[in-house]
Design a protein around this motif. Structure first.
Motif, PDB file in Angstrom:
ATOM      1  N   UNK A 249       0.605  -1.484   0.061  1.00 30.64           N
ATOM      2  CA  UNK A 249       0.158  -0.265   0.165  1.00 30.64           C
ATOM      3  C   UNK A 249       0.557   0.931  -0.086  1.00 30.64           C
ATOM      4  N   UNK A 250       1.431   1.522  -0.776  1.00 27.16           N
ATOM      5  CA  UNK A 250       2.403   2.596  -0.996  1.00 27.16           C
ATOM      6  C   UNK A 250       1.465   4.015  -1.708  1.00 27.16           C
ATOM      7  N   UNK A 251       2.403   4.592  -0.612  1.00 25.67           N
ATOM      8  CA  UNK A 251       1.956   5.993  -0.419  1.00 25.67           C
ATOM      9  C   UNK A 251       2.783   7.288  -1.053  1.00 25.67           C
ATOM     10  N   UNK A 252       2.913   8.301  -1.788  1.00 30.13           N
ATOM     11  CA  UNK A 252       3.718   9.463  -2.162  1.00 30.13           C
ATOM     12  C   UNK A 252       4.372   9.570  -0.875  1.00 30.13           C
ATOM     13  N   UNK A 253       5.583   9.641  -1.178  1.00 34.48           N
ATOM     14  CA  UNK A 253       6.542  10.643  -0.063  1.00 34.48           C
ATOM     15  C   UNK A 253       7.320  12.399   0.394  1.00 34.48           C
ATOM     16  N   UNK A 301       4.056   6.640   3.674  1.00 37.93           N
ATOM     17  CA  UNK A 301       4.716   7.379   3.315  1.00 37.93           C
ATOM     18  C   UNK A 301       5.235   8.100   4.024  1.00 37.93           C
ATOM     19  N   UNK A 302       5.876   7.818   4.788  1.00 35.45           N
ATOM     20  CA  UNK A 302       6.090   9.249   5.564  1.00 35.45           C
ATOM     21  C   UNK A 302       7.912   9.527   5.617  1.00 35.45           C
ATOM     22  N   UNK A 550       4.789   7.098  -5.986  1.00 31.08           N
ATOM     23  CA  UNK A 550       4.742   5.496  -6.246  1.00 31.08           C
ATOM     24  C   UNK A 550       4.045   5.541  -8.023  1.00 31.08           C
ATOM     25  N   UNK A 551       4.004   4.776  -8.260  1.00 31.23           N
ATOM     26  CA  UNK A 551       3.117   4.589 -10.133  1.00 31.23           C
ATOM     27  C   UNK A 551       2.779   3.172 -10.399  1.00 31.23           C
ATOM     28  N   UNK A 552       1.433   3.078 -10.377  1.00 28.38           N
ATOM     29  CA  UNK A 552       1.509   1.915 -10.532  1.00 28.38           C
ATOM     30  C   UNK A 552       1.074   1.587 -12.424  1.00 28.38           C
ATOM     31  N   UNK A 553       2.258   0.585 -12.897  1.00 29.64           N
ATOM     32  CA  UNK A 553       1.872   0.492 -14.358  1.00 29.64           C
ATOM     33  C   UNK A 553       2.104  -0.438 -14.399  1.00 29.64           C
ATOM     34  N   UNK A 554       1.827  -0.930 -15.804  1.00 32.42           N
ATOM     35  CA  UNK A 554       0.665  -0.122 -16.573  1.00 32.42           C
ATOM     36  C   UNK A 554      -0.888   0.428 -16.029  1.00 32.42           C
TER      37      UNK A 554
END
Length: 724
Positions: A249-253, A301-302, A550-554
């Motif tokens: 459950x990645x979050x932007x940092x 994300x911290x 983080x981006x879920x690609x594609x």
């Protein structure tokens, strides 16, 4: 051979640094006085000003301004004695702490946060593989200890003495000369100081000790280190290591803003799917040496800590738990210091241990550092990959894998394996033992290739020049060969799900069709794959904002390119059109060389070379902009000369029915550095270096080219605002 440095305005400071470095090779003039120099026969004399001693030759400047070089051994005994005294005077001046121009100036040695002053060490014994001989002290540390018998260079000779003290940072030692009782400050390296008879320290069972940058070096134990030989891993027997690194459950940092205009991002290093560290050095002042280490929790994300790091930080890595950091700093210009391990505390970084871990005896450089687990660090330099076990202040070499030219490792999703690229292959090793589990043949691979494991651990993606290949580890079957140049180590390869590979953070390759299915324009300095996400480090100088996103690609809507949307595919007929401003160069038939190279590139892509085909590869070489460039000679004279240089523009273009479907352009710019050959002028050297070469036409052409309209539709932009 003379060395000439290009001097655009913004490189002036760097050039002066190069000049100063070259001034330190031998005795230096203290005045500008003329002197009568005599050869050892007494027959020949000359009035000249002394400049320097370089490679055994005395550089003298005559009254008419001409510089001559005289072998030191051909000078009279009186002149040799004069140079010996001059060398002694220079050493005394350099050692004077009140001399702002001396080599010992600069204030106290840098100290990292929470640095202990007591020695950290342990005794070691016996190593079959590495020994102390393999570890130099390029980072300024001293391999000499108080009480050592040594020899000090005294002009042309060496005199015996004993070490009675170690200077700040270990770069100088104090030696009492036998017989005279005089104590001198001496540089702690050849040729100023050596072991008796020129003997080199070695045969040791541990890494060198001493002091570097204000830290006492631990003697890392080499007695039990295991050398991994290139055996095993054959017969296709391989067990993948998919692990649990699927989705998090990645979050932007959000990261701390820049501390100043001159702050540089030195490293962004990921440890599995748990954490990353961002290492920065510099600030408001261009000479700022302070650094910061920011630890990021990828799941929450911290930012878990924005900490002061050691001065002149160059590399850093954090454990998966975030409790420890390993760093490498630059101690001298272009020379790296020891490995340093720190505990992360509420008060900052607490120093645990420092040791000399690089087998690059010239600069002490590491190509990569990272954590294998909570108690082991892996380092890679130009010669070896070494696993180090850390037990409190004790350091032990665990295993050693010979490498060439600093191959960078890639880790399996489960973290139990790592891959090391080599020439023509990629080796898969066990993290636990270093044992080689498999050797995967990959045509075109080299130690500089980027590698990434697939999520199931069964495949590897490998960059080979402008191509990305996907190969099965067991059996070595090649499943994909796509044109997607990867530029730089920091934006390499990452898997985006099971069917796609992201190259350079830009080109999303569909493995099954071997075609770039989507393009992401971005300005990220670092792109990595972790936890099933593609992470982009983005830094906006205008808003002073930066983040790990983080981006879920594609993303939804991305599909493989259908065959009917390809402008060109293997089997197509292609003509070749050469439009070259130059047909010959000093090497001969340049036009013929270009034709041969591009014919080979077209055949590699699967095209059929056919005159009059509706598809054409056009190769152009045209003169570019002419600019006036200033070059400055290295050394004492520092002469400046201006020359005119015309750039060369190389372009490849694929046309289908007269319409452009693919282009690539590169420019041959004026060289930043020249080495003048004997009796060669700067203009002659420019003409030699700027002669046309086939290399600027690249290393290949794409085999599958998407139609222009379809390619434009398959584009997005990644920025701090997200995916657009």
């Amino acid at each position: 051979m003379r060395h000439i440095l290009r001097l655009p305005p913004f490189r002036y400071a760097a050039a002066m640094c190069c000049v100063m470095v070259l001034l330190l090779v031998g005795p230096r003039a203290t005045g500008g006085e003329m002197r009568t120099w005599t050869d050892k026969t007494g027959k020949f004399k000359i009035e000249a000003e002394f400049l320097e001693v370089l490679d055994g030759n005395v550089q003298l400047k005559r009254a008419d301004g001409q510089t001559i070089s005289v072998p030191l051994t051909k000078l009279s005994k009186a002149d040799q004695t004069h140079l010996r005294e001059l060398a002694r005077k220079n050493r005394e001046q350099d050692a004077d702490p009140n001399n702002p121009f001396g080599l010992g100036a600069g204030g106290p040695a840098p100290r990292g946060p929470q640095a202990p002053r007591q020695p950290l060490g342990m005794a070691g014994a016996g190593a079959a593989g590495l020994s102390a001989d393999d570890f130099g002290m390029p980072g300024g540390g001293s391999e000499f200890q108080v009480g050592d018998e040594v020899e000090v260079k005294d002009g042309l000779d060496y005199v015996p003495g004993k070490v009675v003290g170690i200077g700040s940072g270990g770069t100088q030692v104090f030696v009492t000369i036998d017989g005279t009782g005089e104590t001198e400050s001496v540089f702690a390296r050849e040729p100023w100081l050596r072991r008796p008879g020129g003997e080199q320290p070695g045969g040791g069972k541990s890494t060198p000790t001493g002091s570097v940058g204000g830290y006492e070096l631990t003697a890392a134990d080499l007695s039990g280190i295991r050398r991994v030989v290139p055996l095993g891993g054959g017969g296709g027997e391989f067990t993948p290591d998919p692990g649990a690194d699927k989705l998090i459950a990645a979050k932007p940092v959000g990261l701390s803003p820049r501390r100043g205009f001159f702050e540089d991002i030195e490293a962004v290093n990921f440890t599995g799917a748990e954490r990353a560290v961002v290492a920065c050095q510099g600030g408001e002042d261009m000479h700022e040496k302070s650094s910061t280490v920011e630890i990021c929790n990828l799941a929450t994300g911290r930012s878990e800590g924005y900490l002061a790091g050691p001065p002149k930080l160059k590399m850093a890595a954090v454990t998966a738990s975030g409790k420890r950091v390993v760093t490498v700093s630059e101690i001298e210009t272009f020379k790296y210091g020891p490995l340093q391990v720190w505990d992360v505390t509420g008060e900052g970084l607490q120093h645990v241990a420092s040791w000399q871990g690089s087998t690059d005896k010239n600069r002490g450089q590491f190509e990569w550092i990272g954590w294998l687990d909570e108690d082991r660090v892996l380092t890679v330099d130009d010669n070896n990959a070494i696993a180090w076990a850390i037990d409190g202040e004790k350091i032990r070499g665990d295993y050693q894998i010979p490498v060439r030219n600093g191959a960078r490792p890639a880790f399996s999703p489960g973290g139990g394996q790592f891959a090391l690229p080599a020439n023509g292959s990629v080796d898969i090793h066990s993290v636990a033992t270093g044992e080689r589990l498999a050797r995967v043949p990959v045509e075109g691979a080299s130690s500089g290739s980027q590698v990434a494991f697939s999520p199931n651990g069964e495949l590897i993606a490998v960059s080979t020049g402008p191509f990305v290949k996907v190969v099965a580890i067991a059996g070595g079957e090649q499943l994909c060969d796509a044109f997607a140049p990867v530029r730089g180590d920091n934006v390499g390869l990452a898997w985006a799900g099971d069917q796609y590979v992201l190259a350079g953070g830009r080109d999303l390759i569909h493995v099954g069709t071997q075609t770039v299915a989507w393009t992401y324009e971005h300005s990220a300095q670092f792109v990595r794959g972790a936890g099933g996400k593609c992470w982009y480090f983005l830094d906006d100088r205008h808003s002073n904002q930066r983040a790990l996103l983080p981006f879920s690609l594609p993303q939804p809507g991305v599909t493989p390119v259908p065959e009917d949307q390809l402008a060109l595919a293997p089997g197509a007929q292609v003509a070749l059109d050469l439009q070259l401003a130059v047909s010959y160069n000093s090497d001969g038939d340049f036009r013929g060389d270009v034709e041969k190279k591009l014919t080979s590139d077209l055949e590699r892509a699967g095209f059929v070379l056919t005159d009059g085909a509706n598809a054409t590869l056009v190769a152009r070489l045209t003169p570019g902009e002419t600019e006036t460039v200033e070059y400055r000679t290295w050394g004492i004279s520092r002469e400046t000369q201006s020359v005119s240089v015309t750039k060369q523009v190389y372009e490849l273009e694929l046309l289908v029915d007269g319409q452009s479907v693919w282009t690539r352009k590169s420019t041959q710019d004026s060289p930043h550095h020249l080495q003048l050959q004997e009796n060669e002028s700067i203009n002659d050297a420019i003409n030699r270096v700027m002669k046309p070469t086939t290399g600027y036409f690249g290393a290949g052409v794409p085999a599958r080219v998407v139609k222009q309209d379809e390619a434009e539709r398959r584009k997005s932009e990644i920025s701090l605002h997200g995916l657009q």
